[in-house]
Design a protein around this motif. Structure first.
Motif, PDB file in Angstrom:
ATOM      1  N   TYR A  52    -119.788 -78.499 -20.535  1.00 40.15           N
ATOM      2  CA  TYR A  52    -120.309 -78.384 -19.174  1.00 40.15           C
ATOM      3  C   TYR A  52    -119.337 -78.933 -18.124  1.00 40.15           C
ATOM      4  O   TYR A  52    -119.609 -78.831 -16.931  1.00 40.15           O
ATOM      5  CB  TYR A  52    -121.659 -79.107 -19.067  1.00 40.15           C
ATOM      6  CG  TYR A  52    -122.629 -78.588 -20.084  1.00 40.15           C
ATOM      7  CD1 TYR A  52    -123.259 -77.363 -19.902  1.00 40.15           C
ATOM      8  CD2 TYR A  52    -122.868 -79.284 -21.271  1.00 40.15           C
ATOM      9  CE1 TYR A  52    -124.140 -76.858 -20.860  1.00 40.15           C
ATOM     10  CE2 TYR A  52    -123.739 -78.789 -22.225  1.00 40.15           C
ATOM     11  CZ  TYR A  52    -124.362 -77.587 -22.007  1.00 40.15           C
ATOM     12  OH  TYR A  52    -125.218 -77.086 -22.963  1.00 40.15           O
ATOM     13  N   PHE A  53    -118.218 -79.502 -18.567  1.00 38.84           N
ATOM     14  CA  PHE A  53    -117.229 -80.027 -17.621  1.00 38.84           C
ATOM     15  C   PHE A  53    -116.494 -78.872 -16.953  1.00 38.84           C
ATOM     16  O   PHE A  53    -116.189 -77.869 -17.605  1.00 38.84           O
ATOM     17  CB  PHE A  53    -116.194 -80.904 -18.330  1.00 38.84           C
ATOM     18  CG  PHE A  53    -116.734 -82.190 -18.898  1.00 38.84           C
ATOM     19  CD1 PHE A  53    -118.031 -82.606 -18.688  1.00 38.84           C
ATOM     20  CD2 PHE A  53    -115.908 -82.994 -19.660  1.00 38.84           C
ATOM     21  CE1 PHE A  53    -118.513 -83.788 -19.220  1.00 38.84           C
ATOM     22  CE2 PHE A  53    -116.371 -84.187 -20.187  1.00 38.84           C
ATOM     23  CZ  PHE A  53    -117.678 -84.581 -19.971  1.00 38.84           C
ATOM     24  N   PRO A  54    -116.187 -79.012 -15.665  1.00 37.04           N
ATOM     25  CA  PRO A  54    -115.385 -77.964 -15.012  1.00 37.04           C
ATOM     26  C   PRO A  54    -113.959 -77.982 -15.551  1.00 37.04           C
ATOM     27  O   PRO A  54    -113.479 -79.008 -16.055  1.00 37.04           O
ATOM     28  CB  PRO A  54    -115.432 -78.343 -13.539  1.00 37.04           C
ATOM     29  CG  PRO A  54    -115.841 -79.757 -13.491  1.00 37.04           C
ATOM     30  CD  PRO A  54    -116.578 -80.067 -14.750  1.00 37.04           C
ATOM     31  N   LEU A  55    -113.290 -76.853 -15.445  1.00 29.22           N
ATOM     32  CA  LEU A  55    -111.902 -76.770 -15.900  1.00 29.22           C
ATOM     33  C   LEU A  55    -111.003 -77.567 -14.965  1.00 29.22           C
ATOM     34  O   LEU A  55    -111.235 -77.629 -13.761  1.00 29.22           O
ATOM     35  CB  LEU A  55    -111.455 -75.316 -15.946  1.00 29.22           C
ATOM     36  CG  LEU A  55    -112.216 -74.411 -16.913  1.00 29.22           C
ATOM     37  CD1 LEU A  55    -111.741 -72.975 -16.764  1.00 29.22           C
ATOM     38  CD2 LEU A  55    -112.061 -74.899 -18.335  1.00 29.22           C
ATOM     39  N   SER A  56    -109.972 -78.142 -15.525  1.00 32.19           N
ATOM     40  CA  SER A  56    -108.999 -78.885 -14.736  1.00 32.19           C
ATOM     41  C   SER A  56    -108.030 -77.908 -14.087  1.00 32.19           C
ATOM     42  O   SER A  56    -107.555 -76.974 -14.729  1.00 32.19           O
ATOM     43  CB  SER A  56    -108.232 -79.858 -15.636  1.00 32.19           C
ATOM     44  OG  SER A  56    -107.302 -80.579 -14.892  1.00 32.19           O
ATOM     45  N   HIS A  57    -107.760 -78.103 -12.819  1.00 29.83           N
ATOM     46  CA  HIS A  57    -106.854 -77.218 -12.085  1.00 29.83           C
ATOM     47  C   HIS A  57    -105.548 -77.957 -11.805  1.00 29.83           C
ATOM     48  O   HIS A  57    -105.504 -78.850 -10.966  1.00 29.83           O
ATOM     49  CB  HIS A  57    -107.473 -76.763 -10.763  1.00 29.83           C
ATOM     50  CG  HIS A  57    -108.727 -75.987 -10.944  1.00 29.83           C
ATOM     51  ND1 HIS A  57    -108.746 -74.713 -11.452  1.00 29.83           N
ATOM     52  CD2 HIS A  57    -110.023 -76.307 -10.707  1.00 29.83           C
ATOM     53  CE1 HIS A  57    -109.987 -74.277 -11.508  1.00 29.83           C
ATOM     54  NE2 HIS A  57    -110.784 -75.225 -11.066  1.00 29.83           N
TER      55      HIS A  57
END
Length: 122
Positions: free
Chosen positions: A18-23
């Protein structure tokens, strides 16, 4: 501090999807920051009072705010609650709810609708 809270590897595996992707720039250790967020909220601390073992308080605060706005924690809570099944019992704890001191006079001033069937005092 020996009473610090650390999420286990199994717990992290359950919530990582559920963590957002790292940009671009890699994030600071998720386990450390999420554990810090939970510790601060569970103990009712100010962000700046978070133990140094969890990292800079500003980092913990920024992650909490950013992920809250993205709905990350809501998704995690919903997913974990769905796996738990239907509860046998629901309880509401309202010990922290407070009414402002002017709330009592709102009915008298006509600013709050009287929905009760009780007769009005003269």
């Amino acid at each position: 501090m020996s009473d610090l809270l650390w999420l286990s590897e199994a717990q992290m595996r359950r919530i990582e999807p559920y963590f957002p992707l790292s940009h671009g720039v890699p994030r600071v250790d998720d386990r450390r920051i999420i554990s810090g967020i939970i510790f601060v909220i569970r103990n009712g601390l100010r962000w700046r009072d978070a133990p140094a073992d969890y990292g800079p308080p500003k980092t913990i605060y920024n992650r909490f705010i950013r992920w809250s706005r993205l709905g990350v924690f809501n998704k995690i809570f919903a997913a974990l609650a769905a796996k738990g099944g239907k509860p046998d019992q629901l309880m509401i704890d309202a010990t922290h709810l407070k009414a402002h001191r002017t709330a009592a006079s709102l009915l008298k001033k006509g600013m709050f609708p009287d929905v009760s069937d009780a007769p009005r005092a003269a």
